[in-house]
Write a protein that holds these residues in place. Sequence first.
Motif, mmCIF file in Angstrom:
data_model
loop_
_atom_site.group_PDB
_atom_site.id
_atom_site.type_symbol
_atom_site.label_atom_id
_atom_site.label_comp_id
_atom_site.label_asym_id
_atom_site.label_seq_id
_atom_site.Cartn_x
_atom_site.Cartn_y
_atom_site.Cartn_z
ATOM 1 N N CYS A 39 0.826 -1.205 0.000
ATOM 2 C CA CYS A 39 0.000 0.000 0.000
ATOM 3 C C CYS A 39 0.861 1.257 0.000
ATOM 4 C CB CYS A 39 -0.940 -0.003 1.204
ATOM 5 S SG CYS A 39 -2.189 -1.284 1.115
ATOM 6 N N TYR A 40 1.931 1.258 0.767
ATOM 7 C CA TYR A 40 2.850 2.405 0.814
ATOM 8 C C TYR A 40 3.479 2.626 -0.559
ATOM 9 C CZ TYR A 40 6.732 5.345 2.390
ATOM 10 O OH TYR A 40 7.623 6.361 2.555
ATOM 11 N N LYS A 41 3.957 1.532 -1.162
ATOM 12 C CA LYS A 41 4.587 1.628 -2.478
ATOM 13 C C LYS A 41 3.587 2.084 -3.535
ATOM 14 C CE LYS A 41 8.065 -1.827 -1.403
ATOM 15 N NZ LYS A 41 8.552 -3.180 -1.626
ATOM 16 N N GLU A 42 2.349 1.605 -3.439
ATOM 17 C CA GLU A 42 1.307 1.990 -4.388
ATOM 18 C C GLU A 42 0.960 3.469 -4.250
ATOM 19 O OE1 GLU A 42 -3.332 0.786 -5.402
ATOM 20 O OE2 GLU A 42 -2.169 -0.445 -4.020
ATOM 21 N N ALA A 43 0.830 3.950 -3.007
ATOM 22 C CA ALA A 43 0.512 5.361 -2.778
ATOM 23 C C ALA A 43 1.640 6.257 -3.282
ATOM 24 C CB ALA A 43 0.268 5.608 -1.291
ATOM 25 N N LEU A 44 2.884 5.867 -3.045
ATOM 26 C CA LEU A 44 4.025 6.643 -3.516
ATOM 27 C C LEU A 44 4.085 6.640 -5.045
ATOM 28 C CD1 LEU A 44 6.153 8.278 -2.076
ATOM 29 C CD2 LEU A 44 7.672 6.329 -2.212
ATOM 30 N N LYS A 45 3.715 5.533 -5.665
ATOM 31 C CA LYS A 45 3.691 5.463 -7.131
ATOM 32 C C LYS A 45 2.624 6.405 -7.690
ATOM 33 C CE LYS A 45 3.347 2.140 -10.959
ATOM 34 N NZ LYS A 45 3.397 3.184 -11.895
ATOM 35 N N TYR A 46 1.436 6.436 -7.058
ATOM 36 C CA TYR A 46 0.397 7.376 -7.486
ATOM 37 C C TYR A 46 0.917 8.812 -7.422
ATOM 38 C CZ TYR A 46 -3.368 3.886 -7.431
ATOM 39 O OH TYR A 46 -4.171 2.810 -7.694
ATOM 40 N N LEU A 47 1.623 9.128 -6.337
ATOM 41 C CA LEU A 47 2.162 10.483 -6.177
ATOM 42 C C LEU A 47 3.208 10.795 -7.241
ATOM 43 C CD1 LEU A 47 2.379 13.079 -4.369
ATOM 44 C CD2 LEU A 47 4.279 11.911 -3.260
ATOM 45 N N CYS A 48 4.139 9.879 -7.447
ATOM 46 C CA CYS A 48 5.233 10.118 -8.403
ATOM 47 C C CYS A 48 4.746 10.162 -9.843
ATOM 48 C CB CYS A 48 6.314 9.052 -8.244
ATOM 49 S SG CYS A 48 7.201 9.183 -6.692
ATOM 50 N N ASP A 49 3.637 9.490 -10.158
ATOM 51 C CA ASP A 49 3.105 9.465 -11.516
ATOM 52 C C ASP A 49 2.155 10.626 -11.803
ATOM 53 O OD1 ASP A 49 4.537 7.187 -11.986
ATOM 54 O OD2 ASP A 49 2.836 5.817 -11.791
ATOM 55 N N HIS A 50 1.732 11.359 -10.782
ATOM 56 C CA HIS A 50 0.770 12.442 -10.981
ATOM 57 C C HIS A 50 1.474 13.672 -11.557
ATOM 58 C CE1 HIS A 50 -2.316 15.435 -9.976
ATOM 59 N NE2 HIS A 50 -3.143 14.401 -10.039
ATOM 60 N N PRO A 51 1.011 14.191 -12.707
ATOM 61 C CA PRO A 51 1.724 15.297 -13.364
ATOM 62 C C PRO A 51 1.765 16.590 -12.535
ATOM 63 C CG PRO A 51 -0.281 14.704 -14.586
ATOM 64 C CD PRO A 51 -0.129 13.722 -13.475
ATOM 65 N N GLU A 52 0.685 16.931 -11.861
ATOM 66 C CA GLU A 52 0.674 18.177 -11.073
ATOM 67 C C GLU A 52 1.558 18.061 -9.843
ATOM 68 O OE1 GLU A 52 -0.115 22.104 -10.192
ATOM 69 O OE2 GLU A 52 -0.462 20.988 -12.044
ATOM 70 N N ALA A 53 1.594 16.884 -9.242
ATOM 71 C CA ALA A 53 2.483 16.672 -8.093
ATOM 72 C C ALA A 53 3.931 16.795 -8.527
ATOM 73 C CB ALA A 53 2.222 15.303 -7.470
ATOM 74 N N LYS A 54 4.263 16.224 -9.696
ATOM 75 C CA LYS A 54 5.627 16.343 -10.218
ATOM 76 C C LYS A 54 5.967 17.795 -10.509
ATOM 77 C CE LYS A 54 5.361 12.949 -13.382
ATOM 78 N NZ LYS A 54 5.773 12.055 -14.477
ATOM 79 N N ARG A 55 5.000 18.547 -11.034
ATOM 80 C CA ARG A 55 5.243 19.950 -11.364
ATOM 81 C C ARG A 55 5.437 20.794 -10.104
ATOM 82 N NH1 ARG A 55 2.992 24.703 -12.287
ATOM 83 N NH2 ARG A 55 0.856 24.246 -11.748
ATOM 84 N N GLN A 56 4.646 20.536 -9.078
ATOM 85 C CA GLN A 56 4.724 21.323 -7.840
ATOM 86 C C GLN A 56 5.962 20.972 -7.016
ATOM 87 O OE1 GLN A 56 2.875 23.862 -6.726
ATOM 88 N NE2 GLN A 56 1.521 23.817 -8.490
ATOM 89 N N LEU A 57 6.258 19.682 -6.870
ATOM 90 C CA LEU A 57 7.391 19.258 -6.052
ATOM 91 C C LEU A 57 8.714 19.303 -6.816
ATOM 92 C CD1 LEU A 57 5.848 16.193 -4.192
ATOM 93 C CD2 LEU A 57 6.471 18.375 -3.180
ATOM 94 N N GLY A 58 8.666 18.934 -8.059
ATOM 95 C CA GLY A 58 9.876 18.838 -8.861
ATOM 96 C C GLY A 58 10.524 17.477 -8.682
ATOM 97 N N PRO A 59 10.917 16.859 -9.796
ATOM 98 C CA PRO A 59 11.545 15.542 -9.681
ATOM 99 C C PRO A 59 12.967 15.652 -9.152
ATOM 100 C CG PRO A 59 11.417 16.238 -11.984
ATOM 101 C CD PRO A 59 10.742 17.292 -11.169
ATOM 102 N N PRO A 60 13.501 14.680 -8.512
ATOM 103 C CA PRO A 60 12.870 13.434 -8.070
ATOM 104 C C PRO A 60 12.091 13.660 -6.764
ATOM 105 C CG PRO A 60 15.155 13.427 -7.394
ATOM 106 C CD PRO A 60 14.933 14.699 -8.179
#
Length: 135
Positions: A39-60
């Motif tokens: 569940c932790y890995k799945e939730a983190l994957k949802y976060l890392c794959d979300h385009p707006e989250a990537k834009r706001q936080l910045g990769p990685p």
Amino acid sequence: MFQNTKLLLRIALFGAFGVSAFGIMTEYLIQNNVRNSMCYKEALKYLCDHPEAKRQLGPPIVDGRINLGDTVGNSSEGNKIWYTVPVRGQKSHGKMMYYVTDVNESDRKFKVTRVELELNHIKDKKLLIKNAELA
């Protein structure tokens, strides 16, 4: 008489060391169990794959340590459990909150039903990453 005091001091010192080591080890094991859960890995994957989250936080996007003492951010109610995980990227940082529901109580199958991102630079707003309750 002086020997008894030394013995008591040694017992107290080793006892304090043992209790501290046990507490640190217990927290490490709980952190490790949560971080290795599907569940932790799945939730983190949802976060890392979300385009707006990537834009706001910045990769990685990097996850931090869960504060196990936070009884509001990490708790349960009925068949729902939620955890708050600090996350950071190059641009910003915030907290990912994910909700897990016990789908089948007999075999303890869990499912991530909701993932939210609260950014530190945007107060009073949360980015909804996943909401299975609406789907």
